[in-house]
Scaffold this motif. Structure first.
Motif, PDB file in Angstrom:
ATOM      1  N   THR A 144      33.053  37.526  29.365  1.00 31.18           N
ATOM      2  CA  THR A 144      34.496  37.423  29.592  1.00 31.18           C
ATOM      3  C   THR A 144      34.944  38.624  30.413  1.00 31.18           C
ATOM      4  O   THR A 144      34.556  39.747  30.107  1.00 31.18           O
ATOM      5  CB  THR A 144      35.264  37.399  28.256  1.00 31.18           C
ATOM      6  N   PHE A 145      35.732  38.384  31.447  1.00 36.28           N
ATOM      7  CA  PHE A 145      36.204  39.514  32.251  1.00 36.28           C
ATOM      8  C   PHE A 145      37.562  39.189  32.859  1.00 36.28           C
ATOM      9  O   PHE A 145      37.947  38.026  32.993  1.00 36.28           O
ATOM     10  CB  PHE A 145      35.193  39.891  33.338  1.00 36.28           C
ATOM     11  N   PHE A 162      26.550  34.198  41.216  1.00 33.08           N
ATOM     12  CA  PHE A 162      27.737  34.619  41.953  1.00 33.08           C
ATOM     13  C   PHE A 162      28.794  33.526  41.862  1.00 33.08           C
ATOM     14  O   PHE A 162      28.472  32.331  41.936  1.00 33.08           O
ATOM     15  CB  PHE A 162      27.410  34.892  43.417  1.00 33.08           C
ATOM     16  N   LEU A 163      30.043  33.943  41.714  1.00 34.27           N
ATOM     17  CA  LEU A 163      31.135  32.972  41.704  1.00 34.27           C
ATOM     18  C   LEU A 163      32.339  33.531  42.434  1.00 34.27           C
ATOM     19  O   LEU A 163      32.554  34.746  42.491  1.00 34.27           O
ATOM     20  CB  LEU A 163      31.502  32.555  40.283  1.00 34.27           C
ATOM     21  N   LEU A 178      34.778  37.742  44.957  1.00 30.91           N
ATOM     22  CA  LEU A 178      33.386  37.349  44.715  1.00 30.91           C
ATOM     23  C   LEU A 178      32.827  38.225  43.610  1.00 30.91           C
ATOM     24  O   LEU A 178      32.860  39.451  43.701  1.00 30.91           O
ATOM     25  CB  LEU A 178      32.552  37.512  45.992  1.00 30.91           C
ATOM     26  N   TRP A 179      32.309  37.582  42.547  1.00 33.30           N
ATOM     27  CA  TRP A 179      31.793  38.292  41.382  1.00 33.30           C
ATOM     28  C   TRP A 179      30.297  38.075  41.237  1.00 33.30           C
ATOM     29  O   TRP A 179      29.797  36.968  41.459  1.00 33.30           O
ATOM     30  CB  TRP A 179      32.492  37.813  40.114  1.00 33.30           C
ATOM     31  N   LYS A 180      29.594  39.136  40.846  1.00 33.73           N
ATOM     32  CA  LYS A 180      28.170  39.051  40.552  1.00 33.73           C
ATOM     33  C   LYS A 180      27.983  39.127  39.047  1.00 33.73           C
ATOM     34  O   LYS A 180      28.480  40.043  38.395  1.00 33.73           O
ATOM     35  CB  LYS A 180      27.408  40.191  41.226  1.00 33.73           C
ATOM     36  N   VAL A 215      29.240  42.012  34.814  1.00 32.43           N
ATOM     37  CA  VAL A 215      30.016  41.292  35.824  1.00 32.43           C
ATOM     38  C   VAL A 215      30.683  42.326  36.726  1.00 32.43           C
ATOM     39  O   VAL A 215      31.459  43.160  36.260  1.00 32.43           O
ATOM     40  CB  VAL A 215      31.077  40.379  35.183  1.00 32.43           C
ATOM     41  N   ARG A 216      30.350  42.266  37.988  1.00 32.28           N
ATOM     42  CA  ARG A 216      30.870  43.263  38.932  1.00 32.28           C
ATOM     43  C   ARG A 216      31.495  42.577  40.141  1.00 32.28           C
ATOM     44  O   ARG A 216      30.961  41.597  40.648  1.00 32.28           O
ATOM     45  CB  ARG A 216      29.751  44.190  39.405  1.00 32.28           C
ATOM     46  N   PRO A 217      32.629  43.099  40.615  1.00 33.13           N
ATOM     47  CA  PRO A 217      33.212  42.551  41.854  1.00 33.13           C
ATOM     48  C   PRO A 217      32.387  43.011  43.061  1.00 33.13           C
ATOM     49  O   PRO A 217      32.104  44.200  43.210  1.00 33.13           O
ATOM     50  CB  PRO A 217      34.620  43.152  41.874  1.00 33.13           C
ATOM     51  N   ARG A 218      31.984  42.077  43.902  1.00 34.62           N
ATOM     52  CA  ARG A 218      31.200  42.413  45.086  1.00 34.62           C
ATOM     53  C   ARG A 218      32.017  42.360  46.371  1.00 34.62           C
ATOM     54  O   ARG A 218      31.735  43.097  47.313  1.00 34.62           O
ATOM     55  CB  ARG A 218      30.001  41.451  45.200  1.00 34.62           C
TER      56      ARG A 218
END
Length: 456
Positions: free
Chosen positions: A81-82, A115-116, A126-128, A171-174
């Motif tokens: 969850t983020f 990725f989503l 874009l999230w990894k 979960v990291r923002p790319r």
């Protein structure tokens, strides 16, 4: 498709006891394998569920950012969850930008990470999503807590090693794709080339490269020179599942335009236009409102289009532009209620529609926590209900019926008794199996057909 007491059973539901506006689910999306399911809500949060390898039945209570198990472990459990988006403010227009997640789209998996893309009205991110079950130990210049050592105390060198640790999901923002839209983003769609995606707002469609955030290419612009001449807006857009140069977009006038990027860089001139002539007998003040297409989806084969307007779902053949090849009535009994639905703004609700994995069955939502399935081979439709009693382990979904006249059967619901606050707008179908995810306001239901998957 689930007769009374037959084959459609609940697999897992995630239910919240209290309802706040931020908790309302605004999008649902399976990834390409169906092992992950992502939901976004009006509070800007994304919750990812993962399918367990061992199948068991249960139910849980999903509250803000956490899962509290009430029974056995379900087949889909919370994976991560983020917070994807926060409230923002456009100072040039003095406009508040909601954190609500409008769409989520998964990218094809290339490696161990996932990725989503997620978007609110203005900004796409874009999230990894990756897993970590090992941690490095034995740094030369840092101690065990990560603090830099006094270099004078380092008298020997060692080779760092990886030690097993508890599984962590990171979960990291790319990438952050911003400043691409003046109006509200209603659609994002990942191209089959795996490198580009489109985003659509009310008047424009842009194409982005996943590696470039500071610019996009405008491929459709329907904004007139004088906004008083505006007659329609873009409501949804999607890339073809196999041909990277084709995409379709729908409009508030009920038309579909298929565009080919090989013909022109700016696709203001469509390759094909799909529209159905209006029946003069049904002409009314509400005709244009209810003909607006709220969702469009390519079939998995790429041959057909599925669209949803207020009262119907339609299937279109890409080889036949003059009209749909199939039309299914979702809730025709509401035609006499359009005036009151206009007054309470329900007539502007944007229902989604989805295909099953073989393109043989379509599904869409309705009111009173009802959703509809239509078998394309037989033309038969069935009404099912997503409600809390269905969340009991191994509960069977039973068909429901709205009473409009004639003989009234036990369990029928009268048109005047429908609850228009309980609306099924968002849903997703597993890419390979008969598993469906239904968002009912702040509840997420996951159902599975266990008896005869070929029939659904």
């Amino acid at each position: 498709m689930g007769e009374d007491g037959e084959s459609t059973k609940i697999n897992h539901s995630f239910l919240r006891d209290y309802v706040t506006e931020a908790d309302v689910i605004s999008t649902v999306e399976f990834n390409q394998t169906g092992d992950l399911l992502a939901t976004g809500d009006k509070g800007g949060r994304v919750v990812i569920f993962q399918r367990e390898t061992q199948v068991s039945y249960g139910s849980g209570l999903l509250t803000k950012g956490e899962i509290e198990e009430l029974g056995e472990s379900g087949e889909y459990n919370v994976y991560s969850t983020f917070q994807s988006h926060e409230p923002d403010f456009d100072y040039l227009k003095s406009l508040e930008i909601e954190e609500k997640i409008n769409k989520i789209r998964w990218l094809p998996q290339q490696n161990a990470a996932h990725f989503l893309l997620s978007t609110n009205d203005k900004t796409i991110k874009l999230w990894k999503v990756s897993e970590r079950d090992k941690r490095p130990e034995g740094y030369n210049l840092k101690d065990e807590e990560g603090r830099v050592k006094d270099f004078s105390t380092v008298t020997s060198l060692q080779v760092p090693v990886l030690k097993p640790t508890d599984l962590m999901v990171e979960v990291r923002p790319r990438r952050v794709f911003s400043n691409g839209h003046t109006y509200h983003v209603n659609s994002i769609s990942v191209n089959s080339d795996g490198e580009t995606y489109l985003s659509a707002d009310d008047l424009r469609i842009n194409m982005w490269h996943l590696g470039i955030t500071d610019r996009s290419f405008n491929i459709v612009d329907i904004k007139p020179a004088n906004m008083e001449d505006l007659t329609e807006v873009i409501t949804a857009a999607e890339f073809h599942p196999k041909h990277c140069h084709l995409f379709v977009y729908s409009s508030s006038k009920g038309t579909l335009r298929l565009c080919d990027m090989r013909a022109s860089a700016l696709c203001d001139k469509h390759s094909k236009i799909f529209e159905e002539p209006e029946d003069p007998g049904n002409r009314s003040f509400f005709s244009e409102i209810i003909s607006s297409v709220s969702d469009v989806k390519f079939s998995h084969s790429g041959r057909y289009l599925l669209t949803r307007d207020y009262l119907t779902v339609k299937v279109w053949d890409l080889h036949m532009e003059k009209g749909p090849i199939e039309t299914y009535q979702v809730h025709e009994y509401l035609r006499s209620k359009l005036c009151s639905l206009y007054e309470n703004d329900c007539i502007f609700d944007k229902f989604e529609c989805v295909w099953n994995s073989t393109d043989s069955v379509i599904m869409t939502g309705a009111y009173n926590s009802f959703f509809r399935m239509f078998d394309r081979e037989t033309g038969r439709g069935v009404t099912l209900e997503a409600w809390r009693e269905s969340s009991k382990p191994r509960a069977v979904l039973r068909t429901r019926r709205v009473y409009t006249g004639g003989r009234r059967r036990r369990g029928d619901v009268g048109v005047d008794s429908l609850d228009f606050t309980k609306k099924i707008l968002h849903m997703a179908w597993h890419p390979d199996e008969n598993i469906i995810a239904i968002a009912a306001t702040n509840n997420l239901y996951i159902f599975q057909d266990r008896v005869n998957p070929e029939t659904q």
